[in-house]
Scaffold this active site. Structure first.
Site, PDB file in Angstrom:
ATOM      1  CB  CYS A   1       7.909  13.590 -38.386  1.00 37.23           C
ATOM      2  SG  CYS A   1       9.010  12.900 -39.849  1.00 37.23           S
TER       3      CYS A   1
ATOM      4  CG  ASP B   1      18.186  12.540 -43.619  1.00 38.40           C
ATOM      5  OD1 ASP B   1      19.511  12.906 -43.311  1.00 38.40           O
ATOM      6  OD2 ASP B   1      17.759  11.216 -43.616  1.00 38.40           O
TER       7      ASP B   1
ATOM      8  CG  HIS C   1      -1.994  -0.954   1.221  1.00 41.93           C
ATOM      9  ND1 HIS C   1      -2.956  -0.888  -0.080  1.00 41.93           N
ATOM     10  CD2 HIS C   1      -2.155  -2.201   1.830  1.00 41.93           C
ATOM     11  CE1 HIS C   1      -3.719  -2.089   0.222  1.00 41.93           C
ATOM     12  NE2 HIS C   1      -3.309  -2.794   1.127  1.00 41.93           N
TER      13      HIS C   1
ATOM     14  CD  GLU D   1      13.819  11.074 -45.433  1.00 42.83           C
ATOM     15  OE1 GLU D   1      14.268  11.288 -44.164  1.00 42.83           O
ATOM     16  OE2 GLU D   1      13.299   9.973 -45.564  1.00 42.83           O
TER      17      GLU D   1
END
Lengths: 85, 540
Positions: free
Chosen positions: B498, B451, B188, B427
């Site tokens: 992204c 990239d 607990h 990219e």
């Protein structure tokens, strides 16, 4: 005497909280109520004994009820299992 | 400085003084009594007092930690009334004519041992509950008040073990963290620590002479620093501040829309590198996964991952995201990320070498296994597929042919799958320049700015000599992003980012003004970016 079987579906099995509620429910009736898992049996009105059975998910238990109010008790206990365990 | 190891049951950082928690004297004397009836009555009265105390603790816990956690005190009350327990105690008093304290202690021990011997971790942890209630009754019998914290300032509570009643009784404003020598993750104390949001370590072998010393609890790494050096303390103060900021953001921003002051909405997704990251995605309230790097399946293995292994990983993520979009990027391995079983040649210029989609199209059997796994998993959630390193329309058409074949095979085998959106990473400068043509082929674009910047500026990011001229905000890159968004939208193709730029909040406003549909960032940046979005007005 009334008797029924039930398979536990709750993922945690009969852990402390539902065991407490279950014992409370059983205490409402005068009948003797026993729960059995395999060879082991316990009085459903005794919390530590019920917890001591260590009943887990997927295990089948048998409930035996004997006494003047056994019909009502059987119905109430079975409903409790279905709703909570 | 001393650094002790422990097992963390809840993360977080606490800095403060150690207070070693000592329980009341637990020594129980065993002696014969004359009047068994009086002793039975004494036990009965003590049991009732203990139950009243537990009732108060229940109320306190209910207010502090909620009903589910408070319920344990109701269970404790019931245990005290349990007939097996009570009869065993009465039996010792009556037949052996022994004192109530001893009868309770012995009975408590024997039930506690029964639980400790059970084969289930949860039930094992219940042995502490029986001990706890027995100690409570014994304290009442001995006329003791509850033991507790005596400190005035907040402290790190260090103890052998803590019973649930002990943790709840403590004044929470005085507790910075828990560190115990014993206890389990099911105890607990662990559960309450989690509910109360304080760091807690178990299994930590401290010394009693540490009482009063300065210390740091690192709940993230399971470490306990006693008398930390100054620089370590500074470091943890910073981490703690970051935690506080994050908590504040969570409170203010969780569940809120990613909407600008002038009402422009944008999707905010997370980048992940494995199944284990999903927890952080959900915790930080991302709207979906914008980049699920699938390389982890290949890098951590000795042979090609099977379809089943991949399927299970994708399915797990799809299910845990419960219908939210998950974009899986197909294999992006290259000569710079070496995996033995791929047998890739050593290359002089790996960034421009045999990598990603180029491998997949040259060795379609590897590609098909992954596609089958993803498309099968799409039945369990909302999955999209994204292809890396695209430079031509022809590549996209080849990929779509392979996807068609895979779906046809699945149809023939009667294997179900869901709707799968297909998109590409933008990219390469080539993909940018023909984005108008590519947009006709796919459902979405996701711009990989790392990239893209490297290829556009012809700067190798691995070369530190070029750091001074590497400009991530270069006008050429920003113009490319704008062009991709415009070309995508003409063909109903949504556009996201992204790469690292997605979490660069100095550009967020500009991106939204360009009409960007989605930003995908590391889970820890989600709320920071959301905060920025909600503070900008794109009309100004």
């Amino acid at each position: 005497m009334k008797e029924f079987k039930y398979v536990i579906t709750d993922a945690q099995g009969i852990h402390a909280r539902p065991a407490g509620l279950l014992v409370k429910e059983a205490a409402k009736f005068a009948s003797t109520i026993k729960v059995a898992k395999g060879e082991k049996e316990a009085d459903l009105k005794r919390l530590l004994a019920v917890m001591g059975l260590g009943i887990k998910q997927g295990e089948e238990i048998t409930i035996k009820i004997e006494g003047a109010d056994e019909d009502n008790a059987a119905e109430a206990i079975e409903t409790f299992f279905k709703e909570n365990l | 400085m001393e650094v002790l190891n422990g097992k963390s049951v809840f993360g977080g950082i606490a800095i403060g003084k150690i207070s070693i928690y000592r329980k009341g004297d637990e020594q129980v004397k065993r002696y014969k009594i004359e009047d068994t009836a009086a002793e039975l009555a004494r036990f009965e009265a003590a049991k009732e007092t203990a139950k009243e105390q537990l009732g108060k603790l229940y109320e306190k816990a209910l207010a502090e930690v909620g009903e589910v956690n408070a319920m344990i005190f109701e269970v404790h009350q019931m245990m005290l009334d349990d007939l097996d327990y009570v009869e065993a105690i009465q039996n010792i008093i009556e037949t052996q004519q022994l004192n109530a304290e001893y009868a309770v202690a012995t009975t408590g021990d024997s039930f506690s041992e029964m639980f400790a011997a059970m084969d289930d971790d949860y039930m094992k942890a219940r042995s502490a509950d029986v001990k706890d209630i027995s100690n409570r009754v014994i304290s009442v019998l001995q006329g003791k008040n509850d033991a507790g914290l005596t400190s005035d300032e907040p402290v790190i509570v260090v103890a052998d073990d803590l019973a649930p009643s002990e943790t709840v009784q403590m004044d929470k404003s005085k507790v910075l963290a828990f560190v115990t020598r014993h206890g389990s993750t099911n105890s607990h104390t662990a559960i309450l620590a989690r509910t109360m949001n304080i760091p807690a370590l178990i299994g930590c072998n401290y010394d009693d002479d540490m009482d009063g010393k300065n210390a740091i609890v690192d709940g993230y790494n399971g470490l306990f620093y006693v008398e930390p050096e100054h620089n370590i303390e500074e470091e943890f103060l910073k981490k703690k501040q970051a935690d506080i900021d994050k908590k504040r953001m969570l409170q203010e921003l969780k569940g809120k829309d990613n909407i600008t002051l002038d009402g422009k909405k944008i999707n905010l997704y997370a980048n992940i590198g494995g199944v284990n990251d999903v927890g952080a995605v959900l915790q930080n309230d991302a709207g979906g996964i914008g980049l699920f790097r699938s390389e982890f399946l290949y890098l951590g293995a000795d042979t090609f991952p099977t379809e089943e292994e991949q399927f299970n990983a994708y399915k797990q993520v799809a299910e845990r995201m419960a219908g939210k979009k998950v974009i899986i990027r197909t294999l992006d391995i290259g000569a710079d990320k070496q995996v033995d079983y791929f047998n890739l040649d050593k290359e002089d210029n790996p960034a421009m070498g045999y990598r990603a989609i180029r491998i997949c199209l040259a060795q379609p059997e590897i590609f098909k296994t992954q596609l089958r796994a993803i498309i099968r998993a799409s039945y369990y959630g909302t999955l999209s597929i994204m292809y890396p390193m695209i430079i031509s329309v022809d590549e996209v058409r080849q990929i779509k042919e392979i996807v068609k074949e895979v779906k046809k095979e699945l149809d023939e085998q009667g294997i179900p799958y869901g709707e799968v959106e297909q998109g590409i990473m933008i990219e390469t400068p080539a993909a940018v320049m023909i984005s108008d043509l590519l947009a006709k082929e796919v459902d979405f674009f996701s711009i990989g700015t790392n990239d893209l910047t490297q290829y556009t500026l012809a700067i190798d990011r691995q070369n530190p000599k070029l750091d001074n001229i590497y400009d991530s905000h270069h006008e050429a890159v920003l113009r490319m992003i704008k062009m991709v968004i415009e070309n995508g939208h003409k063909e109903n193709c949504w556009v996201g980012i992204c790469g690292e730029l997605a979490s660069d909040t100095s550009l967020t406003k500009q991106f939204i003004q360009m009409g960007l549909d989605e930003l995908s960032v590391s889970p820890t940046f989600i709320l920071k970016v959301r905060e920025t979005i909600r503070s900008i007005d794109t009309t100004k």
